[in-house]
Design a protein around this motif. Structure first.
Motif, PDB file in Angstrom:
ATOM      1  N   GLU A 306       0.829  -1.211   0.000  1.00 27.58           N
ATOM      2  CA  GLU A 306       0.000   0.000   0.000  1.00 27.58           C
ATOM      3  C   GLU A 306       0.859   1.254   0.000  1.00 27.58           C
ATOM      4  O   GLU A 306       0.572   2.223  -0.722  1.00 27.58           O
ATOM      5  CB  GLU A 306      -0.911  -0.017   1.233  1.00 27.58           C
ATOM      6  CG  GLU A 306      -1.917   1.125   1.257  1.00 27.58           C
ATOM      7  CD  GLU A 306      -2.874   1.031   2.441  1.00 27.58           C
ATOM      8  OE1 GLU A 306      -3.459   2.069   2.801  1.00 27.58           O
ATOM      9  OE2 GLU A 306      -3.025  -0.079   2.991  1.00 27.58           O
ATOM     10  N   GLU A 307       1.935   1.246   0.796  1.00 29.36           N
ATOM     11  CA  GLU A 307       2.821   2.412   0.845  1.00 29.36           C
ATOM     12  C   GLU A 307       3.548   2.611  -0.482  1.00 29.36           C
ATOM     13  O   GLU A 307       3.726   3.745  -0.928  1.00 29.36           O
ATOM     14  CB  GLU A 307       3.834   2.252   1.977  1.00 29.36           C
ATOM     15  CG  GLU A 307       3.263   2.499   3.359  1.00 29.36           C
ATOM     16  CD  GLU A 307       4.361   2.535   4.408  1.00 29.36           C
ATOM     17  OE1 GLU A 307       5.189   1.597   4.399  1.00 29.36           O
ATOM     18  OE2 GLU A 307       4.387   3.455   5.226  1.00 29.36           O
ATOM     19  N   SER A 308       3.961   1.511  -1.096  1.00 29.85           N
ATOM     20  CA  SER A 308       4.654   1.619  -2.385  1.00 29.85           C
ATOM     21  C   SER A 308       3.734   2.195  -3.454  1.00 29.85           C
ATOM     22  O   SER A 308       4.155   3.013  -4.285  1.00 29.85           O
ATOM     23  CB  SER A 308       5.168   0.251  -2.830  1.00 29.85           C
ATOM     24  OG  SER A 308       6.204  -0.198  -1.986  1.00 29.85           O
ATOM     25  N   LEU A 309       2.486   1.792  -3.435  1.00 31.17           N
ATOM     26  CA  LEU A 309       1.524   2.318  -4.410  1.00 31.17           C
ATOM     27  C   LEU A 309       1.312   3.818  -4.218  1.00 31.17           C
ATOM     28  O   LEU A 309       1.118   4.560  -5.180  1.00 31.17           O
ATOM     29  CB  LEU A 309       0.201   1.565  -4.295  1.00 31.17           C
ATOM     30  CG  LEU A 309       0.251   0.078  -4.702  1.00 31.17           C
ATOM     31  CD1 LEU A 309      -1.106  -0.586  -4.457  1.00 31.17           C
ATOM     32  CD2 LEU A 309       0.662  -0.073  -6.167  1.00 31.17           C
ATOM     33  N   LEU A 315       4.860   9.625  -8.057  1.00 27.11           N
ATOM     34  CA  LEU A 315       5.859   9.643  -9.125  1.00 27.11           C
ATOM     35  C   LEU A 315       5.231   9.716 -10.515  1.00 27.11           C
ATOM     36  O   LEU A 315       5.950   9.744 -11.512  1.00 27.11           O
ATOM     37  CB  LEU A 315       6.736   8.388  -9.044  1.00 27.11           C
ATOM     38  CG  LEU A 315       7.624   8.236  -7.808  1.00 27.11           C
ATOM     39  CD1 LEU A 315       8.347   6.889  -7.838  1.00 27.11           C
ATOM     40  CD2 LEU A 315       8.637   9.374  -7.710  1.00 27.11           C
ATOM     41  N   LYS A 316       3.906   9.767 -10.575  1.00 28.90           N
ATOM     42  CA  LYS A 316       3.228   9.759 -11.870  1.00 28.90           C
ATOM     43  C   LYS A 316       3.682  10.893 -12.782  1.00 28.90           C
ATOM     44  O   LYS A 316       3.828  10.730 -13.989  1.00 28.90           O
ATOM     45  CB  LYS A 316       1.710   9.829 -11.674  1.00 28.90           C
ATOM     46  CG  LYS A 316       1.052   8.467 -11.512  1.00 28.90           C
ATOM     47  CD  LYS A 316      -0.457   8.586 -11.523  1.00 28.90           C
ATOM     48  CE  LYS A 316      -1.115   7.210 -11.498  1.00 28.90           C
ATOM     49  NZ  LYS A 316      -2.602   7.315 -11.516  1.00 28.90           N
ATOM     50  N   TYR A 340      12.927  12.283  -7.753  1.00 31.87           N
ATOM     51  CA  TYR A 340      12.722  11.185  -6.804  1.00 31.87           C
ATOM     52  C   TYR A 340      13.051  11.631  -5.378  1.00 31.87           C
ATOM     53  O   TYR A 340      12.309  11.349  -4.429  1.00 31.87           O
ATOM     54  CB  TYR A 340      13.611  10.001  -7.183  1.00 31.87           C
ATOM     55  CG  TYR A 340      13.005   9.041  -8.183  1.00 31.87           C
ATOM     56  CD1 TYR A 340      12.095   9.469  -9.144  1.00 31.87           C
ATOM     57  CD2 TYR A 340      13.352   7.696  -8.186  1.00 31.87           C
ATOM     58  CE1 TYR A 340      11.553   8.585 -10.058  1.00 31.87           C
ATOM     59  CE2 TYR A 340      12.812   6.807  -9.092  1.00 31.87           C
ATOM     60  CZ  TYR A 340      11.916   7.257 -10.026  1.00 31.87           C
ATOM     61  OH  TYR A 340      11.372   6.380 -10.929  1.00 31.87           O
ATOM     62  N   LYS A 341      14.185  12.303  -5.235  1.00 27.25           N
ATOM     63  CA  LYS A 341      14.592  12.755  -3.897  1.00 27.25           C
ATOM     64  C   LYS A 341      13.567  13.722  -3.315  1.00 27.25           C
ATOM     65  O   LYS A 341      13.215  13.648  -2.137  1.00 27.25           O
ATOM     66  CB  LYS A 341      15.972  13.418  -3.969  1.00 27.25           C
ATOM     67  CG  LYS A 341      17.094  12.446  -4.272  1.00 27.25           C
ATOM     68  CD  LYS A 341      18.421  13.183  -4.413  1.00 27.25           C
ATOM     69  CE  LYS A 341      19.562  12.211  -4.709  1.00 27.25           C
ATOM     70  NZ  LYS A 341      20.863  12.914  -4.896  1.00 27.25           N
ATOM     71  N   ASN A 346       8.925  14.877   0.430  1.00 31.62           N
ATOM     72  CA  ASN A 346       7.519  15.309   0.593  1.00 31.62           C
ATOM     73  C   ASN A 346       6.649  14.167   1.094  1.00 31.62           C
ATOM     74  O   ASN A 346       5.726  14.363   1.899  1.00 31.62           O
ATOM     75  CB  ASN A 346       6.975  15.832  -0.737  1.00 31.62           C
ATOM     76  CG  ASN A 346       7.683  17.111  -1.167  1.00 31.62           C
ATOM     77  OD1 ASN A 346       8.166  17.870  -0.336  1.00 31.62           O
ATOM     78  ND2 ASN A 346       7.736  17.362  -2.463  1.00 31.62           N
ATOM     79  N   PHE A 347       6.939  12.946   0.619  1.00 32.14           N
ATOM     80  CA  PHE A 347       6.128  11.803   1.022  1.00 32.14           C
ATOM     81  C   PHE A 347       6.314  11.507   2.512  1.00 32.14           C
ATOM     82  O   PHE A 347       5.367  11.206   3.218  1.00 32.14           O
ATOM     83  CB  PHE A 347       6.505  10.574   0.200  1.00 32.14           C
ATOM     84  CG  PHE A 347       5.740   9.331   0.536  1.00 32.14           C
ATOM     85  CD1 PHE A 347       4.441   9.160   0.062  1.00 32.14           C
ATOM     86  CD2 PHE A 347       6.280   8.352   1.327  1.00 32.14           C
ATOM     87  CE1 PHE A 347       3.716   8.035   0.369  1.00 32.14           C
ATOM     88  CE2 PHE A 347       5.575   7.211   1.641  1.00 32.14           C
ATOM     89  CZ  PHE A 347       4.284   7.038   1.171  1.00 32.14           C
TER      90      PHE A 347
END
Length: 347
Positions: A306-309, A315-316, A340-341, A346-347
């Motif tokens: 779930e976290e990876s999704l 990243l879309k 990515y960084k 932010n995530f």
């Protein structure tokens, strides 16, 4: 015994004691030499790592500890984890006499790979069985691009043989299997997996910064992942560089056969549907083909938690740019890495 003989011996003994004291005092006063990488020498055994103290920094392979940090080994030298110095690449006589094959690990289109032993250290022995020029290119690229944290370290080469550092967790397509083991199950987190994604894009950034080197052996997801190894601290390093041309001065082509599939970039496909493939008429392309493949590789590395999704959702934006049909519209590997960084913070 005559008295003069006894006195003479007593005098000589006293003189010897005085000279010994003077020599010891002189040697003690001499300045100590600083720690330096080992000078090139032949016919040696592997330097054993010494016990590290709090003052001695433990460095990764290809580096040695200096006063404040880890320094890269000099050209044509190597070190293994835990060493405090570097040693020259293994030469032909050492490779042929001191390397003992243990078992076969894998085979590809260019080489066989064996687990081997050198002076009690586990190493990987690569032996060419086809395309000697590709094998020589692999050796040259590994030597040119190391030491670097994201490139596997060569230990020496001789003709059709190449010795590299051994990584027992195998290649990146086995990451789900590795993280499913009892030893690593607690480390199967989005943080671990995103770090792998950063490593992968970091490798592309490093290669593209060196004369626009292109990862050609990447026609499908499995083949792409097989070019990378998983280290024991769960990081990715690039290992197979036998198909790594430079697109700095002109477009390149990955091989001389027609390429198919939706994994590869559009410009890698034969563009003329009204006539059969002709290698001479196939247009060239550049490192932006690597950018096209980033989303698919990273989706695999992140897994389906779930976290990876959630991370993939964030990243879309950058991934849609990677999939632009016009290569000029795609971002550079450095821009993807910075995105990515920022996304991770932010995530």
């Amino acid at each position: 015994m005559p008295v003069f003989s006894i006195r003479r011996r007593s005098f000589l003994g006293l003189a010897a004691s005085v000279i010994t004291i003077v020599i010891i005092t002189y040697l003690s006063a001499m300045p100590r030499l600083p720690n330096r990488p080992m000078e090139p020498h032949r016919g040696r055994t592997a330097p054993k790592p010494t016990q590290h103290t709090e003052e001695t920094k433990k460095c990764q392979a290809g580096y040695y500890p200096s006063k404040n940090d880890c320094e890269p080994c000099p050209k044509d030298h190597f070190s293994l984890p835990g060493w405090i110095s570097c040693t020259p690449y293994l030469k032909c006589d050492e490779i042929r006499s001191n390397i003992r094959r243990v078992r076969h690990l894998a085979s590809g289109g260019v080489k066989h790979v064996y687990l081997a032993e050198w002076n009690s250290y586990s190493v990987a022995l690569n032996e060419a069985h086809a395309s000697k020029s590709d094998f020589a290119h692999d050796v040259a690229m590994l030597q040119m691009l190391t030491p670097h944290p994201r490139v596997n370290q060569p230990l020496g080469a001789c003709g059709d043989l190449l010795v590299t550092q051994y990584h027992p967790l195998s290649s990146a397509e086995k990451i789900n299997e590795v993280l499913g083991r009892d030893k690593y199950r607690k480390l199967d987190t989005v943080k671990t997996r995103f770090r792998l994604a950063l490593d992968y894009v970091g490798v592309l950034d490093y290669l593209h910064g060196h004369s626009s080197l292109v990862m050609c052996d990447t026609n499908d997801l499995g083949k792409t992942l097989s070019q990378y190894l998983i280290t024991e601290d769960l990081r990715l390093i690039v290992n197979d560089l036998d198909a790594l041309p430079s697109a700095k001065d002109k477009g390149i082509k990955c091989g001389h056969r027609q390429i198919f599939g939706d994994f590869v970039a559009p410009e890698e496909l034969w563009p003329y549907s009204n006539k059969p493939f002709e290698d001479e008429e196939m247009p060239g392309y550049n490192e932006k083909t690597d950018i096209w493949k980033i989303p698919r590789v990273v989706e695999f590395l992140l897994g389906g938690s779930e976290e990876s999704l959630k991370v993939l959702e964030n990243l879309k934006g950058i991934h849609s740019k990677c999939k632009e049909k016009d290569p000029k519209e795609r971002p550079t590997a450095k821009e993807v890495l910075e995105s990515y960084k920022s996304t991770w913070i932010n995530f």
